[in-house]
Write a protein that holds these residues in place. Structure first.
Motif, PDB file in Angstrom:
ATOM      1  N   ILE A   1      -7.376   2.324   4.683  1.00 43.66           N
ATOM      2  CA  ILE A   1      -6.237   3.062   4.546  1.00 43.66           C
ATOM      3  C   ILE A   1      -6.253   3.546   3.122  1.00 43.66           C
ATOM      4  O   ILE A   1      -5.888   4.900   2.723  1.00 43.66           O
ATOM      5  N   ALA A   2      -6.428   2.802   2.176  1.00 40.30           N
ATOM      6  CA  ALA A   2      -6.537   3.332   0.794  1.00 40.30           C
ATOM      7  C   ALA A   2      -7.626   4.262   0.138  1.00 40.30           C
ATOM      8  O   ALA A   2      -7.338   5.257  -0.301  1.00 40.30           O
ATOM      9  N   MET A   3      -8.649   4.106   0.835  1.00 40.04           N
ATOM     10  CA  MET A   3      -9.573   5.039   0.418  1.00 40.04           C
ATOM     11  C   MET A   3      -9.400   6.401   1.062  1.00 40.04           C
ATOM     12  O   MET A   3      -9.567   7.516   0.522  1.00 40.04           O
ATOM     13  N   GLN A   4      -8.857   6.373   2.321  1.00 40.96           N
ATOM     14  CA  GLN A   4      -8.468   7.560   3.026  1.00 40.96           C
ATOM     15  C   GLN A   4      -7.333   8.285   2.276  1.00 40.96           C
ATOM     16  O   GLN A   4      -7.464   9.607   1.942  1.00 40.96           O
ATOM     17  N   HIS A   5      -6.390   7.716   1.506  1.00 42.62           N
ATOM     18  CA  HIS A   5      -5.386   8.378   0.997  1.00 42.62           C
ATOM     19  C   HIS A   5      -5.989   8.704  -0.226  1.00 42.62           C
ATOM     20  O   HIS A   5      -5.482  10.094  -0.749  1.00 42.62           O
ATOM     21  N   ILE A   6      -6.833   8.167  -1.044  1.00 43.18           N
ATOM     22  CA  ILE A   6      -7.522   8.581  -2.288  1.00 43.18           C
ATOM     23  C   ILE A   6      -8.257   9.936  -2.023  1.00 43.18           C
ATOM     24  O   ILE A   6      -8.034  10.841  -2.977  1.00 43.18           O
ATOM     25  N   VAL A   7      -9.083   9.695  -1.049  1.00 39.32           N
ATOM     26  CA  VAL A   7      -9.883  10.991  -0.680  1.00 39.32           C
ATOM     27  C   VAL A   7      -8.944  12.422  -0.416  1.00 39.32           C
ATOM     28  O   VAL A   7      -9.186  13.187  -1.022  1.00 39.32           O
ATOM     29  N   GLU A   8      -7.912  12.044   0.284  1.00 43.53           N
ATOM     30  CA  GLU A   8      -7.074  13.444   0.541  1.00 43.53           C
ATOM     31  C   GLU A   8      -6.414  13.788  -0.800  1.00 43.53           C
ATOM     32  O   GLU A   8      -6.210  14.957  -0.921  1.00 43.53           O
ATOM     33  N   ALA A   9      -6.165  12.598  -1.734  1.00 47.88           N
ATOM     34  CA  ALA A   9      -5.524  13.057  -2.885  1.00 47.88           C
ATOM     35  C   ALA A   9      -6.270  14.056  -3.939  1.00 47.88           C
ATOM     36  O   ALA A   9      -6.023  14.885  -4.358  1.00 47.88           O
ATOM     37  N   VAL A  10      -7.590  13.421  -3.876  1.00 44.33           N
ATOM     38  CA  VAL A  10      -8.668  14.275  -4.626  1.00 44.33           C
ATOM     39  C   VAL A  10      -8.900  15.620  -3.997  1.00 44.33           C
ATOM     40  O   VAL A  10      -9.017  16.608  -4.859  1.00 44.33           O
TER      41      VAL A  10
ATOM     42  N   ILE B   1     -19.657   6.736 -11.323  1.00 41.12           N
ATOM     43  CA  ILE B   1     -18.530   6.419 -10.168  1.00 41.12           C
ATOM     44  C   ILE B   1     -17.437   7.163 -11.067  1.00 41.12           C
ATOM     45  O   ILE B   1     -17.052   6.981 -12.042  1.00 41.12           O
ATOM     46  N   HIS B   2     -16.745   8.106 -10.089  1.00 48.61           N
ATOM     47  CA  HIS B   2     -15.731   8.772 -10.374  1.00 48.61           C
ATOM     48  C   HIS B   2     -14.374   8.300 -10.428  1.00 48.61           C
ATOM     49  O   HIS B   2     -13.311   8.532 -11.063  1.00 48.61           O
ATOM     50  N   PHE B   3     -14.166   7.347  -9.339  1.00 45.08           N
ATOM     51  CA  PHE B   3     -12.801   6.800  -9.120  1.00 45.08           C
ATOM     52  C   PHE B   3     -13.058   5.346  -8.795  1.00 45.08           C
ATOM     53  O   PHE B   3     -13.829   5.104  -7.652  1.00 45.08           O
ATOM     54  N   MET B   4     -12.582   4.565  -9.433  1.00 51.07           N
ATOM     55  CA  MET B   4     -12.571   3.108  -9.041  1.00 51.07           C
ATOM     56  C   MET B   4     -11.141   2.456  -8.636  1.00 51.07           C
ATOM     57  O   MET B   4     -10.146   2.856  -9.202  1.00 51.07           O
ATOM     58  N   PHE B   5     -10.936   1.580  -7.562  1.00 49.66           N
ATOM     59  CA  PHE B   5      -9.856   1.183  -7.087  1.00 49.66           C
ATOM     60  C   PHE B   5      -9.944  -0.222  -6.727  1.00 49.66           C
ATOM     61  O   PHE B   5     -10.917  -0.863  -6.300  1.00 49.66           O
ATOM     62  N   SER B   6      -9.004  -1.181  -7.303  1.00 49.83           N
ATOM     63  CA  SER B   6      -8.883  -2.678  -6.675  1.00 49.83           C
ATOM     64  C   SER B   6      -7.421  -2.869  -6.380  1.00 49.83           C
ATOM     65  O   SER B   6      -6.558  -2.748  -7.057  1.00 49.83           O
ATOM     66  N   SER B   7      -7.348  -3.718  -5.134  1.00 48.25           N
ATOM     67  CA  SER B   7      -6.076  -3.925  -4.722  1.00 48.25           C
ATOM     68  C   SER B   7      -5.733  -5.396  -4.646  1.00 48.25           C
ATOM     69  O   SER B   7      -6.621  -6.060  -3.831  1.00 48.25           O
ATOM     70  N   HIS B   8      -5.082  -6.230  -5.296  1.00 51.28           N
ATOM     71  CA  HIS B   8      -5.006  -7.502  -5.244  1.00 51.28           C
ATOM     72  C   HIS B   8      -6.125  -8.645  -5.128  1.00 51.28           C
ATOM     73  O   HIS B   8      -6.504  -9.425  -4.062  1.00 51.28           O
TER      74      HIS B   8
ATOM     75  N   MET C   1       0.871  -1.206  -0.007  1.00 51.59           N
ATOM     76  CA  MET C   1      -0.122  -0.146   0.112  1.00 51.59           C
ATOM     77  C   MET C   1       1.059   1.191   0.238  1.00 51.59           C
ATOM     78  O   MET C   1       0.646   2.278  -0.666  1.00 51.59           O
ATOM     79  N   ASN C   2       1.783   1.239   0.487  1.00 45.68           N
ATOM     80  CA  ASN C   2       3.027   2.411   0.950  1.00 45.68           C
ATOM     81  C   ASN C   2       3.535   2.778  -0.375  1.00 45.68           C
ATOM     82  O   ASN C   2       3.718   3.703  -0.773  1.00 45.68           O
ATOM     83  N   VAL C   3       3.964   1.600  -1.054  1.00 49.37           N
ATOM     84  CA  VAL C   3       4.725   1.835  -2.201  1.00 49.37           C
ATOM     85  C   VAL C   3       3.976   2.160  -3.387  1.00 49.37           C
ATOM     86  O   VAL C   3       4.197   3.178  -4.162  1.00 49.37           O
TER      87      VAL C   3
END
Length: 234
Positions: free
Chosen positions: A41-50, A110-117, A1-3
């Motif tokens: 964690i991922a959703m919070q990072h994305i919200v902050e970036a947006v 949907i404005h932003f879609m995310f999928s991890s592993h 996630m950090n990488v």
């Protein structure tokens, strides 16, 4: 996630054109969210970036509210997921049960879609692997690394089919100017599957499962014979 965080933030800062979004709230989706905490964690990072992207484009007065859709199979433990939601989150949370190998949301919603592993999981086991008359019959294995070439081809064909369905569905659901980010397992070109750490792990796991299955069959056979003998003696 950090990488991956820095790469995602850079992509949002360079490519997400929030000026073209007129609807409120700003909607995000995590496809294959599981039960946390990684998804939070991922959703919070994305919200902050947006949010930073809105500020960078001089749109502080138009900062939207955020709505996050957490998606996974209907059997996912959504109770645990929502019981552990961060109390200080800056978004409204919703659950969307169902397979991402198909439509999940209304068109252009949907404005932003995310999928991890998550995308490496197939929609089903390739049929050839279960056919005893097929050269791709994968007897005694749960993975493709130590199987014949036909086995890996069957998995690849199923993955290609699933991804076509997945991307077609997302193309309908994503708004114009929206963004999709995937983190997915991959094997570099030229690296044999047998040297893939995940493949080695699954081969070991498959060996353990096969030993357990053999032991169960042995016990069933033993107790079945004993029951017959006891019945005959009585």
């Amino acid at each position: 996630m950090n990488v991956s965080r820095t790469m995602i933030e850079e992509a949002i800062a360079k490519k997400l054109d929030v000026k073209c979004f007129s609807s409120n709230p700003f909607r995000l989706a995590d496809l294959g969210c599981s039960v946390g905490p990684n998804t939070f964690i991922a959703m919070q990072h994305i919200v902050e970036a947006v949010e930073r992207r809105y500020l960078a484009q001089g749109l502080k007065s138009e900062m939207p509210e955020f709505q996050v859709f957490f998606n996974d199979h209907v059997g996912n433990d959504f109770n645990t997921l929502f019981a552990s939601l961060p109390t200080e989150r800056r978004y409204f949370a919703c659950g969307v049960p169902g397979s991402f190998h198909g439509r999940l949301f209304p068109e252009s919603s949907i404005h932003f879609m995310f999928s991890s592993h998550a995308l490496h999981w197939l929609s089903k086991v390739p049929e050839e692997l279960l056919d005893k008359n097929s050269p791709a019959w994968n007897r005694g294995r749960i993975h493709y690394t130590s199987g014949p070439e036909e086995v890996s081809h069957a998995y690849a064909a199923q993955f290609e089919h699933d991804m076509e369905i997945f991307l077609s569905a997302r193309a309908k659901e994503l708004v114009v100017g929206g963004m999709i980010v995937f983190l997915i397992l991959a094997l570099p070109n030229g690296i044999p599957a047998s040297q893939n750490p995940y493949g080695i792990m699954f081969d070991l796991l498959g060996s353990c499962l096969m030993d357990m299955a053999k032991e169960v069959r042995r016990m069933i056979f033993y107790f079945g014979i004993r029951k017959v003998n006891l019945t005959s003696n009585s």
